[in-house]
Scaffold this active site. Structure first.
Site, PDB file in Angstrom:
ATOM      1  N   SER A 516       0.819  -1.205   0.000  1.00  0.00           N
ATOM      2  CA  SER A 516       0.000   0.000   0.000  1.00  0.00           C
ATOM      3  C   SER A 516       0.855   1.259   0.000  1.00  0.00           C
ATOM      4  O   SER A 516       0.469   2.284  -0.559  1.00  0.00           O
ATOM      5  CB  SER A 516      -0.920   0.003   1.221  1.00  0.00           C
ATOM      6  N   GLU A 517       2.010   1.179   0.625  1.00  0.00           N
ATOM      7  CA  GLU A 517       2.881   2.349   0.721  1.00  0.00           C
ATOM      8  C   GLU A 517       3.636   2.627  -0.577  1.00  0.00           C
ATOM      9  O   GLU A 517       3.722   3.769  -1.018  1.00  0.00           O
ATOM     10  CB  GLU A 517       3.896   2.155   1.859  1.00  0.00           C
ATOM     11  N   SER A 518       4.217   1.592  -1.175  1.00  0.00           N
ATOM     12  CA  SER A 518       5.197   1.843  -2.235  1.00  0.00           C
ATOM     13  C   SER A 518       5.083   0.957  -3.462  1.00  0.00           C
ATOM     14  O   SER A 518       5.842   1.161  -4.422  1.00  0.00           O
ATOM     15  CB  SER A 518       6.610   1.658  -1.660  1.00  0.00           C
ATOM     16  N   TYR A 624      -6.569   3.986   3.250  1.00  0.00           N
ATOM     17  CA  TYR A 624      -5.331   3.241   3.488  1.00  0.00           C
ATOM     18  C   TYR A 624      -5.569   2.052   4.417  1.00  0.00           C
ATOM     19  O   TYR A 624      -5.130   0.935   4.143  1.00  0.00           O
ATOM     20  CB  TYR A 624      -4.298   4.199   4.078  1.00  0.00           C
TER      21      TYR A 624
END
Length: 664
Positions: A516-518, A624
């Site tokens: 989800s972050e990168s 998120y």
């Protein structure tokens, strides 16, 4: 194989078989050569990029030949030329640009070369380069240098009009524009009219310091306007309290609206009280009234303040929109008012009402109001989706998840043909040599000219190369969501397992956060400055490293995947410990920061985690948390073959005495 048969068919088959064997024999040799080229490139690139060519001069003859035949040889030469631009003869630069001018490293070199020519006052050479490559491209820095060149060489036709176009923007221009603007001033071509136009543009952009500078060239009235905008921005509460009806004007009313908007983000209740007093005293336009009331009502609801639902429902019809109706529904959720929630959802537009989010909550509300058959029918339909709400619906019914893993495929010959395309070869090698960002840029440029079948094959190739961000993004752009091997890959599996275990968290959770972050990009940097696979802020990375006694070297540590994973899992573990093992709160804290999560906790009692997630004030954090929870369920299935229900991790949300104290 013996090929003695004279039969034409058999002979043809025999020749084909021989060619196939030859290709199989050649392919490993070619792969081994590329591996050697890549290793040599990686060995010398960092030093060459600093302007030192000696590592290349120190290679053996055979290594030098390999390197010169490598697809990234132009990138190496361009890096050295960029570092030594002021000392390299023009002929060498022009020869390189003539040979490699369409490649991105050459384009970057050309841009810097153009800046150098202008800096050296070689305006004829600069003008030639500018006209060929940059004119009409909207690059303000180069456009201003071109104007300066025209001024210096006396070619003044059209200069004034072009310069004024560059002047009339609401933000500060490139420093290269200053001499051009000085020319306009010296020739009295920038008068009060031009300054007023730019002043208005700066106000629209909320660039109040620029507006104040411009106002000095206009009059005292504009200076006062700029000062008031700055006051409204810096201390909106004081600005609203000190409102002065003698100033009543269209501009002043807009400043009051702006101050109310600014104050609302910090204190909606205070903003509401002050706005109520001010609204009656000034002749605000109806649109201003509606916009301000809606803003205050929305943030009153977002901040879980007592008057939220009443303010939202009191808004006139003209102020109602989807966001208002969403927060009406979320407030009803928070209040456990299921009958009212059904009314709120029914008031939504069809597209909003039929979204997964509100289909799920409508079904839950129906179930809570004893309309079980209707609720279960809706949940059954929703449980067919592979998503956060689909998983929640399946959990409500006790059904299996609709994971629907279906692998995409392509013929090997078609994949090989695509992989051999020069632009993809370059992109792949940039990725494999650690120049990921440049590789992504070349990949994205290459795919612009691809049809859907080529893009699908490209996604398969990227996955095979371990370039997961491109594989995931490319296959998603095609609407092909069912290949979970490509969409939820398991890179650095050993590192995730080891470091998650050390942090006492599930590796599947860490994977969900990293994806989800990168999208597993080791070098990516967010707009806020977070870096790497698990997107850590440098200050956070440094603090965590100190706590676990891990060597820390700033950017080098954060862009190293294993180090970043170790730091990220450690920080995630710290968030889990801080919030009593509540994974939902820890996930939200990882995204928005623990202090914000403290403020979002209930003052008393506990709250259903699903409802708490739904009423997170920040849109980004709300999405998120849902994304991470759904991803964790899929990663658990990918890693174990077993189903782990999302609701297992939905521990009720409550505030401990410690977190309540920390939020104050």
């Amino acid at each position: 194989m013996h090929c003695k048969d004279s039969n034409r068919h058999n002979a043809k088959h025999c020749v084909g078989s021989v060619l196939a064997l030859l290709l199989l024999a050649v392919a490993p040799l070619h792969a081994a050569q590329v591996d050697s080229q890549r290793d040599i490139f990686k060995r010398v690139y960092e030093t060459v990029e600093l302007g030192d060519w000696s590592p290349v001069d120190g290679l053996s003859v055979s290594e030098r030949q390999l390197l010169e035949g490598y697809v990234l040889w132009p990138d190496l030469r361009a890096a050295w030329l960029r570092a030594n631009l002021g000392d390299v003869p023009d002929a060498e630069i022009n020869a390189f640009l003539g040979q490699h001018g369409m490649l991105k490293p050459a384009r970057q070199l050309r841009y810097r070369y153009a800046l150098l020519l202008a800096k050296q006052g070689r305006f004829a050479d600069f003008r030639s380069l500018y006209e060929q490559f940059y004119q009409g491209q909207g690059v303000a820095r180069l456009d201003c240098l071109a104007l300066r060149a025209d001024i210096e060489t006396g070619h003044l036709a059209g200069v004034s009009a072009r310069a004024i176009d560059l002047w009339l923007v609401g933000t500060s221009q490139a420093i290269e524009c200053d001499p051009v603007f000085d020319y306009l001033k010296d020739n009295r071509l920038l008068g009060p009219v031009e300054h007023r136009k730019r002043f208005d543009l700066a106000i629209d952009e909320r660039e109040f310091q620029l507006a104040r500078w411009l106002a000095k060239q206009i009059d005292e009235e504009h200076q006062e306007q700029a000062a008031l905008w700055i006051q409204a921005q810096g201390n909106p509460e004081r600005f609203l309290n000190q409102n002065d009806t003698r100033r009543n004007s269209e501009t002043y009313r807009e400043q009051l609206v702006y101050a109310a908007e600014r104050l609302t983000y910090r204190n909606p209740e205070l903003a509401a009280r002050l706005w109520k007093k001010i609204e009656r005293r000034y002749g605000f336009a109806e649109e201003q009234k509606l916009r301000t009331r809606r803003h205050i009502a929305l943030w009153t609801a977002r901040d879980n303040l007592p008057d939220g639902y009443r303010l939202l429902t009191k808004l006139p019809t003209a102020a109602q929109n989807d966001e208002v109706l969403r927060w009406r529904a979320r407030t009803s959720l928070r209040d456990d008012n299921w009958a009212r929630l059904l009314l709120d959802i029914n008031a939504m537009s069809e597209s909003e009402r039929t979204s997964e989010e509100w289909q799920y909550w409508q079904a839950i509300a129906l179930k809570r109001t004893r309309k079980v058959a209707e609720a279960e029918a809706m949940l059954t339909d929703l449980s067919k989706e592979r998503s956060y709400y689909g998983f929640l619906a399946a959990d409500e019914l006790g059904k299996e998840y609709a994971l629907l893993d279906s692998h995409v495929a392509a013929g090997q010959s078609a994949l090989s043909a695509l992989a051999a395309m020069p632009n993809l070869v370059r992109a792949r090698e940039l990725f494999l040599t650690g120049l990921d960002g440049r590789g992504r840029s070349e990949w994205d440029a290459a795919l612009k000219g691809f049809d859907e079948s080529q893009k699908l094959r490209a996604a398969i190739l990227a996955d095979r190369w371990g370039w997961h961000s491109r594989a995931i993004a490319t296959i998603a752009s095609l609407g092909r969501f069912d290949d979970l091997t490509i969409r939820y890959p398991l890179p650095w599996k050993r590192e995730f397992e080891i470091h998650s275990s050390a942090a006492q968290i599930a590796a599947t959770w860490a994977y969900g956060v990293a994806r989800s972050e990168s999208l597993f990009m080791r070098d990516v940097r967010s707009s806020a400055g977070a870096i790497g696979v698990m997107q850590l802020m440098p200050a956070t990375g440094k603090d965590v490293a100190r706590g676990i006694k891990m060597p820390y070297s700033g950017l080098a540590t954060l862009t190293d995947p294993e180090s970043n994973i170790r730091l990220g899992t450690s920080y995630l573990g710290q968030m889990a410990e801080r919030f009593g093992g509540n994974q939902v709160l820890a996930t939200a804290a990882y995204n928005a920061g623990p202090h914000r999560v403290n403020r979002w906790l209930p003052e008393n009692g506990s709250e259903d985690a699903r409802v708490w997630i739904e009423t997170i004030p920040f849109n980004e954090t709300r999405k998120y948390v849902k994304r991470v929870l759904a991803a964790q369920a899929i990663f658990h299935w990918r890693m174990t073959g077993q189903l782990r229900r999302v609701t297992v991790d939905l521990q009720r949300v409550s505030a401990t005495a410690e977190t309540r104290l920390a939020s104050r």
